[in-house]
Design a protein around this motif. Sequence first.
Motif, PDB file in Angstrom:
ATOM      1  N   GLN A  99       1.203  -0.911  -0.350  1.00 20.18           N
ATOM      2  CA  GLN A  99       0.175  -0.056  -0.354  1.00 20.18           C
ATOM      3  C   GLN A  99       0.736   1.147  -0.157  1.00 20.18           C
ATOM      4  OE1 GLN A  99      -2.958  -0.278   2.985  1.00 20.18           O
ATOM      5  NE2 GLN A  99      -3.883  -2.502   2.177  1.00 20.18           N
ATOM      6  N   GLY A 135      -7.148   1.900  -7.457  1.00 20.32           N
ATOM      7  CA  GLY A 135      -5.927   1.014  -6.758  1.00 20.32           C
ATOM      8  C   GLY A 135      -5.376   2.557  -5.753  1.00 20.32           C
ATOM      9  N   SER A 137      -5.089   2.781  -2.258  1.00 20.16           N
ATOM     10  CA  SER A 137      -4.680   2.557  -1.140  1.00 20.16           C
ATOM     11  C   SER A 137      -4.984   3.457  -0.259  1.00 20.16           C
ATOM     12  CB  SER A 137      -2.953   3.009  -1.584  1.00 20.16           C
ATOM     13  OG  SER A 137      -2.482   2.639  -0.294  1.00 20.16           O
ATOM     14  N   ASP A 168     -10.341   0.717  -4.211  1.00 20.22           N
ATOM     15  CA  ASP A 168      -9.427   0.040  -3.564  1.00 20.22           C
ATOM     16  C   ASP A 168      -9.341  -1.646  -3.156  1.00 20.22           C
ATOM     17  OD1 ASP A 168      -6.009   0.720  -2.884  1.00 20.22           O
ATOM     18  OD2 ASP A 168      -6.680  -1.294  -1.963  1.00 20.22           O
TER      19      ASP A 168
END
Length: 299
Positions: A99, A135, A137, A168
């Motif tokens: 992450q 994505g 994070s 995510d």
Amino acid sequence: MDRQVAAMSEGQSMQAEGVWTLQPLVELSAQDFRDWCRVLEERTGLVINEQRRSFLQANLGMRMRELGMTDYASYLRQVLDGPRGAVEWSLLMDRLTIQETRFFRHPPSFALLQRYLQERVQAGLQRPLALWSLGCSTGEEAYSLAVVAAEVLRDTQTADAFGVTATDISLNALNKARSAEYPARRLEQLEPQWLERYFQALPDGRYKVLPQLVARVCCARLNVLELAKAPMTGMDVIFCQNLLIYFRRWRRREILNRLAERLVPGGLLVIGVGEMSDWQHPDLQPVADEQVLAFTRKG
Ligand SMILES: C[S@@+](CC[C@H](N)C(=O)[O-])C[C@H]1O[C@@H](n2cnc3c(N)ncnc32)[C@H](O)[C@@H]1O
């Protein structure tokens, strides 16, 4: 006695003697490694190669230690087993995904975004801009997109005419994104005047994104392998950086093809430099800038 029972009785005898040590992690066998890698890749796309075997073993092992388990195959059966397994799987995802992120992580990509949004705004906006951090994070990329959009729209009649979707697979990461509080080191690449304009310093030295900017960012769980089910369409900007690197090339191609479909004509797709250098799409045109890997949708 099997490994689990042996380890438990060893742990108990240590407790009985009052010795405060952690049990060593059990070795991940070749078969367990293959089984876990197969399931992880099927479910998330993440490829764990031999070099990252110790990462997998450490993270599975630590979670199993919390659960009092020592057998990787039993733990795999547990995470695959119905709704209870799904909860455990979700928790495990927080441990097995990388992450790492920060604000304005790849400055040339954000410079491109700023130029692109300025052109769009100068051409006249027909509706609010839709941006997507895939994505995302813990949210730094999504709020970086929001800062750039807010800056570009700042002196216009429609200062809040934008929204950022941040998705995510990790619920824990998304919760942190929603809380929007960050240590100062994650903000090092931010222009000082933007820090002043969009963040509030907290007494503990961290920074919180101002509520009016947080309100423009919507965080949602989405597995990128399930894009077909995702409702996001009509995107003006899609950022997908440092996610595809963990996937096989055929899967990267498949995901990018799907993302291309989610862009409006003229929309911008930005991926990480080197993440998919030989990919082309008939509806997309590469952006002529050697510092970034980006495409605009034709038409
Ligand atoms: C290294 S971070 C990248 C963060 C940000 N995009 C950046 O460039 O700084 C990768 C993120 O992808 C997420 N991820 C991994 N597999 C995923 C999947 N199958 N679907 C959605 N997100 C995933 C991880 O949880 C992690 O938060």
